[in-house]
Design a protein around this motif. Sequence first.
Motif, PDB file in Angstrom:
ATOM      1  N   LEU A 160      62.188  34.313 -60.376  1.00 26.00           N
ATOM      2  CA  LEU A 160      62.421  35.337 -61.387  1.00 26.00           C
ATOM      3  C   LEU A 160      61.121  35.791 -62.045  1.00 26.00           C
ATOM      4  N   SER A 161      61.070  37.071 -62.346  1.00 20.74           N
ATOM      5  CA  SER A 161      59.950  37.565 -63.139  1.00 20.74           C
ATOM      6  C   SER A 161      60.159  37.140 -64.590  1.00 20.74           C
ATOM      7  N   LYS A 213      59.935  38.941 -67.208  1.00 18.35           N
ATOM      8  CA  LYS A 213      60.747  39.960 -67.888  1.00 18.35           C
ATOM      9  C   LYS A 213      62.237  39.741 -67.628  1.00 18.35           C
ATOM     10  N   THR A 214      62.585  39.522 -66.360  1.00 14.90           N
ATOM     11  CA  THR A 214      63.998  39.345 -66.009  1.00 14.90           C
ATOM     12  C   THR A 214      64.570  38.078 -66.626  1.00 14.90           C
ATOM     13  N   GLN A 221      65.385  38.562 -70.218  1.00 14.29           N
ATOM     14  CA  GLN A 221      66.581  39.377 -70.407  1.00 14.29           C
ATOM     15  C   GLN A 221      67.850  38.551 -70.193  1.00 14.29           C
ATOM     16  N   SER A 271      59.298  31.217 -64.182  1.00 16.87           N
ATOM     17  CA  SER A 271      59.116  32.655 -64.001  1.00 16.87           C
ATOM     18  C   SER A 271      57.650  32.999 -63.757  1.00 16.87           C
ATOM     19  N   GLU A 285      60.919  44.151 -59.986  1.00 13.27           N
ATOM     20  CA  GLU A 285      62.226  43.772 -60.487  1.00 13.27           C
ATOM     21  C   GLU A 285      62.787  42.642 -59.620  1.00 13.27           C
ATOM     22  N   THR A 286      63.342  41.624 -60.258  1.00 10.73           N
ATOM     23  CA  THR A 286      63.829  40.465 -59.530  1.00 10.73           C
ATOM     24  C   THR A 286      65.332  40.333 -59.704  1.00 10.73           C
ATOM     25  N   LYS A 287      66.054  40.209 -58.602  1.00 11.67           N
ATOM     26  CA  LYS A 287      67.493  39.961 -58.686  1.00 11.67           C
ATOM     27  C   LYS A 287      67.729  38.516 -59.110  1.00 11.67           C
ATOM     28  N   THR A 288      68.694  38.327 -59.989  1.00 13.91           N
ATOM     29  CA  THR A 288      68.991  36.991 -60.500  1.00 13.91           C
ATOM     30  C   THR A 288      70.177  36.399 -59.749  1.00 13.91           C
ATOM     31  N   LEU A 348      72.410  44.725 -67.138  1.00 12.62           N
ATOM     32  CA  LEU A 348      71.832  43.818 -66.136  1.00 12.62           C
ATOM     33  C   LEU A 348      72.807  43.698 -64.968  1.00 12.62           C
ATOM     34  N   GLN A 408      72.117  43.312 -61.820  1.00 14.55           N
ATOM     35  CA  GLN A 408      71.632  42.538 -60.672  1.00 14.55           C
ATOM     36  C   GLN A 408      71.714  41.031 -60.906  1.00 14.55           C
TER      37      GLN A 408
END
Length: 285
Positions: free
Chosen positions: A4-5, A7-8, A11, A39, A45-48, A267, A269
């Motif tokens: 994960l990034s 940022k993601t 969130q 992270s 953008e990274t999908k969770t 969110l 993703q």
Amino acid sequence: MTTLSTKTLKQVVCGIQKLYPISFADNSWDNTGLLVDCSVSTTNETKTKLLLTVDLTQSVADEAVTTGCNLILAYHPFIFRGLKSIRPSDPQQSSLIKLIRSGISVYCPHTAIDAAKGGVNDWLAEGITDRDANLKEKTIIEPNSDGIDGVGMGRLVVLKRPISLRSVIKRVKKNLKIEHIQLATKHPDQLDELSIRTVAICAGSGSSLFRNVRADLYYTGELAHHEALFYKECGAHVIACNHSNTERGFLQVLKLQLNEQFKQMGLEQVNITISLTDRDPYQVV
């Protein structure tokens, strides 16, 4: 699955904490929040892929790696005390090493979910009260220090219409999806005649929480021997289901809550699954 990034992850954690703020947890002893942050700083953008579990065991850690998850929400914290060293010879620390190597972060909400309105204790109460259709009154046994209405540890339920102890047992088994419970009562041959109007409820262990509570029935995961004996001798009844059995079924509810929360936040993703290998350590044999 990509790590994960930052940022993601922020969130997603924000979404979890909107439902279950850390301030709801009993931080005098509990260890809640983001316990492992793997992270990475990136603009991508990274999908969770989020895995829900009660206990973060070795099998669950392996499952997360195998299925490509990058975040685990483990109800029980698997880090409680300060670590002076991390060694693969310790099974929990071995899992920690594996998760970090695989870039999998871990969030643990624990008593924040216990205390929250709509959390695990309210879910247990709903199982007794026909989803509140037979609920006259519900109070918090130990209110949150912030004084927020409906938030705190444990629930004391008063039913509109008394029901038999046998009926309560059936409802508990149905709600938790278990075949066996432990029952302490002076009159095991009178389950249809014993009337239940008040129920003290605590997910996990109700030991300290029930101390000054009077009820017809004490419903929890586990109690010490002398505590169960005391309530029985007082003429009350105890239903104990094993610690994590009072919590695991709530993961289905949590999944729905999180999906709705993430949707409201935009969110889209976040892919949420429930662990297939997480189970109570005890078996009836």
